[in-house]
Motif scaffolding. Structure first.
Motif, PDB file in Angstrom:
ATOM      1  N   GLN A  80     -14.420  -2.806  -9.896  1.00  0.00           N
ATOM      2  CA  GLN A  80     -15.385  -2.088  -9.060  1.00  0.00           C
ATOM      3  C   GLN A  80     -15.941  -3.025  -7.988  1.00  0.00           C
ATOM      4  OE1 GLN A  80     -16.336   1.085  -8.935  1.00  0.00           O
ATOM      5  NE2 GLN A  80     -18.085   0.882  -7.570  1.00  0.00           N
ATOM      6  N   SER A  81     -16.350  -4.224  -8.376  1.00  0.00           N
ATOM      7  CA  SER A  81     -16.941  -5.147  -7.412  1.00  0.00           C
ATOM      8  C   SER A  81     -15.899  -5.698  -6.435  1.00  0.00           C
ATOM      9  CB  SER A  81     -17.662  -6.291  -8.122  1.00  0.00           C
ATOM     10  OG  SER A  81     -16.757  -7.099  -8.824  1.00  0.00           O
ATOM     11  N   PRO A  86     -20.969  -4.153  -2.761  1.00  0.00           N
ATOM     12  CA  PRO A  86     -22.013  -4.200  -3.796  1.00  0.00           C
ATOM     13  C   PRO A  86     -23.336  -3.560  -3.360  1.00  0.00           C
ATOM     14  CG  PRO A  86     -21.614  -6.386  -2.891  1.00  0.00           C
ATOM     15  CD  PRO A  86     -20.591  -5.480  -2.303  1.00  0.00           C
ATOM     16  N   LEU A  87     -23.600  -3.531  -2.056  1.00  0.00           N
ATOM     17  CA  LEU A  87     -24.858  -2.965  -1.571  1.00  0.00           C
ATOM     18  C   LEU A  87     -24.788  -1.448  -1.489  1.00  0.00           C
ATOM     19  CD1 LEU A  87     -27.678  -3.540  -0.488  1.00  0.00           C
ATOM     20  CD2 LEU A  87     -26.668  -3.757   1.793  1.00  0.00           C
ATOM     21  N   GLY A  89     -21.932   0.526  -2.431  1.00  0.00           N
ATOM     22  CA  GLY A  89     -21.051   1.169  -3.403  1.00  0.00           C
ATOM     23  C   GLY A  89     -19.854   1.846  -2.757  1.00  0.00           C
ATOM     24  N   LEU A  90     -19.739   1.726  -1.441  1.00  0.00           N
ATOM     25  CA  LEU A  90     -18.619   2.341  -0.731  1.00  0.00           C
ATOM     26  C   LEU A  90     -17.358   1.483  -0.881  1.00  0.00           C
ATOM     27  CD1 LEU A  90     -20.461   3.385   2.540  1.00  0.00           C
ATOM     28  CD2 LEU A  90     -19.736   4.874   0.672  1.00  0.00           C
ATOM     29  N   PRO A  91     -16.183   2.134  -0.843  1.00  0.00           N
ATOM     30  CA  PRO A  91     -14.941   1.359  -0.949  1.00  0.00           C
ATOM     31  C   PRO A  91     -14.803   0.391   0.233  1.00  0.00           C
ATOM     32  CG  PRO A  91     -14.516   3.701  -1.228  1.00  0.00           C
ATOM     33  CD  PRO A  91     -15.935   3.561  -0.809  1.00  0.00           C
ATOM     34  N   ASN A  92     -14.232  -0.785  -0.038  1.00  0.00           N
ATOM     35  CA  ASN A  92     -13.988  -1.775   1.024  1.00  0.00           C
ATOM     36  C   ASN A  92     -12.785  -1.362   1.853  1.00  0.00           C
ATOM     37  OD1 ASN A  92     -16.087  -3.416   0.278  1.00  0.00           O
ATOM     38  ND2 ASN A  92     -14.819  -4.708  -1.040  1.00  0.00           N
TER      39      ASN A  92
END
Length: 92
Positions: A80-81, A86-87, A89-92
């Motif tokens: 997940q991370s 992390p701020l 929660g959206l996909p990278n």
């Protein structure tokens, strides 16, 4: 098998069948098992069929089963991370 999660049951049965038919040297399976508290726990089962020396037919299965739920949870958190901001929660 009634305590094995529905999504894992067929795979577990086919892995066990393959080992008992002599297609694999040892039985190894990761699956979820219903715990007495109502939750599912990830289990790692390993074993070897003991065969009759004359017929080769499996007469017993010896092995162990370990709960590795916490490791699975940690792996999910890591994934997940790795793939989400992390701020937000959206996909990278």
């Amino acid at each position: 098998l009634s305590r094995v999660h529905d999504d894992d049951r067929d795979r577990l049965q086919s892995e066990l069948r393959a080992h008992l038919e002599g297609l694999t040297p040892q039985f190894v399976s990761e699956h979820r098992l219903l715990h007495s508290d109502g939750s599912y726990r990830w289990m790692l089962a390993r074993g070897v069929a003991i065969r009759d020396s004359e017929t080769g037919i499996p007469i017993r299965l010896t092995g162990s089963q370990s709960d590795f739920t916490e490791r699975k949870v940690a792996e999910r958190r890591l994934a997940q991370s790795a793939f989400h901001d992390p701020l937000t929660g959206l996909p990278n």
